[in-house]
Design a protein around this motif. Structure first.
Motif, short mmCIF file in Angstrom:
data_model
loop_
_atom_site.label_atom_id
_atom_site.label_comp_id
_atom_site.label_asym_id
_atom_site.label_seq_id
_atom_site.Cartn_x
_atom_site.Cartn_y
_atom_site.Cartn_z
N VAL A 95 0.84 -1.20 0.00
CA VAL A 95 0.00 0.00 0.00
C VAL A 95 0.87 1.25 0.00
O VAL A 95 0.58 2.23 -0.70
N ILE A 96 1.95 1.24 0.76
CA ILE A 96 2.89 2.37 0.73
C ILE A 96 3.43 2.56 -0.67
O ILE A 96 3.52 3.70 -1.18
N ARG A 97 3.79 1.46 -1.34
CA ARG A 97 4.28 1.56 -2.72
C ARG A 97 3.24 2.18 -3.64
O ARG A 97 3.56 3.03 -4.49
N ARG A 128 -4.56 3.00 7.15
CA ARG A 128 -4.25 3.80 8.35
C ARG A 128 -2.83 3.53 8.82
O ARG A 128 -2.08 4.46 9.15
N ASP A 129 -2.43 2.27 8.88
CA ASP A 129 -1.09 1.92 9.34
C ASP A 129 -0.01 2.38 8.37
O ASP A 129 1.11 2.70 8.77
N ALA A 130 -0.37 2.41 7.07
CA ALA A 130 0.60 2.86 6.07
C ALA A 130 0.80 4.36 6.10
O ALA A 130 1.85 4.87 5.69
N ALA A 255 -10.09 11.66 7.56
CA ALA A 255 -9.57 10.73 8.56
C ALA A 255 -8.91 11.46 9.71
O ALA A 255 -8.42 12.59 9.57
N ASN A 256 -8.89 10.81 10.86
CA ASN A 256 -8.23 11.37 12.04
C ASN A 256 -6.75 11.02 12.06
O ASN A 256 -6.10 11.09 13.09
N TYR A 257 -6.23 10.62 10.92
CA TYR A 257 -4.78 10.43 10.75
C TYR A 257 -4.37 11.18 9.48
O TYR A 257 -5.21 11.76 8.79
N GLY A 258 -3.08 11.17 9.18
CA GLY A 258 -2.62 12.02 8.10
C GLY A 258 -2.68 13.47 8.55
O GLY A 258 -2.35 13.80 9.69
N ARG A 259 -3.13 14.35 7.70
CA ARG A 259 -3.24 15.75 8.08
C ARG A 259 -4.62 16.27 7.67
O ARG A 259 -5.31 15.67 6.86
#
Length: 279
Positions: A95-97, A128-130, A255-259
């Motif tokens: 997913v990161i890739r 979310r983890d990525a 989302a409550n993650y990222g920015r």
């Protein structure tokens, strides 16, 4: 961020990017932005008669056809068996890739918690983890350059979570509803075979497009039309008069993650909101 936005929709099964985010994807594509779909499983459980490689190949072919209707540039279906998606380091790295390789400004995916399909929840958990690794962590998945800035992550409501959903963004889907319906139509194995078989309405599947259009609008109503939980956000974004005229919509939560984007960035990231508000 350049003037061209890079948008990636990451779901669990082929046909989910279309039904949950087909309209916003078509709008981005119409405006000249780049959209990619990724599903983290191959959809091999999605039929009552077909199975194995034959079904997987058919679903990929359907996905590619759906992408044409929406203007989606790439549609990746990962070779993970349907029903077996787990938030492992290996899948997280892929997913990161995908996010880095697309140089994503916006990532759209499922909620990591709540009811609904286990693959959908796990897709949300994996993204979310990525998220913590896609930007400014060059030693994680070093074969793909780390992004300089974190994308904005949007969450789609899984079908089981929609009634309790409180979106930050609602997209007026009216101008592209035909494209979205045609994309759904491309997934014949799902909309005209497997889901009707599961729901005991296989005998109602029609033959011509106009009747099929009505069929999709009837049985996938909650994925397509404006519903009570999106009305407050619609009114806030578009104004009450305009919101009252909207028939088809897609809701998303930041989302409550990222920015979290500021007000000026919202106008850049979601130009369809500004355009609709002027209509």
């Amino acid at each position: 961020m350049s003037n061209i936005l890079n948008v990636i929709v990451i779901a669990a099964h082929p046909d989910e990017p279309e039904i949950y985010a087909g309209a916003i994807s078509a709008l981005y594509a119409e405006m000249g932005h780049r959209v990619k779909f990724v599903t983290l499983t191959d959809g091999c459980c999605g039929h009552h008669e077909m199975c194995g490689e034959e079904l997987i190949a058919r679903r990929k072919q359907e996905a590619d056809e759906a992408a044409k209707h929406l203007g989606v540039l790439e549609y990746v279906v990962l070779p993970i068996p349907d029903g077996e998606l787990m938030p492992t380091p290996e899948v997280r790295k892929e997913v990161i890739r995908q996010i880095r390789g697309w140089e994503a400004d916006i990532v759209i995916t499922f909620h990591p918690d709540g009811p609904g399909h286990v693959d959908n929840r796990n897709a949300g958990k994996i993204v979310r983890d990525a998220a913590d690794f896609v930007a400014k962590v060059p030693n994680a998945v070093p074969e793909v350059p780390s992004l300089k800035k974190s994308p904005i992550f949007l969450l789609m409501p899984d079908y089981a979570a929609r009634a309790a959903y409180s979106p930050d963004i609602v997209i007026d889907a009216g101008s592209v509803i035909e494209k979205k319906l045609r994309a759904c139509d491309a997934h014949a194995s799902q909309f005209y075979e497997f889901a009707p078989w599961q729901g005991d309405f296989l005998h109602e599947v029609p033959d011509n497009w106009e009747e099929k259009r009505t069929f999709i609008l009837k049985y996938w109503d909650r994925f397509l039309r404006v519903s009570d939980e999106v009305l407050p956000t619609l009114s806030k974004l578009y104004g009450q008069d305009y919101a009252a005229s909207v028939r088809y919509a897609e809701p998303f939560e930041i989302a409550n993650y990222g920015r979290r984007p500021n007000e000026d960035e919202m106008k850049t990231l979601f130009p369809m909101l500004t355009t609709s508000a002027r209509m």
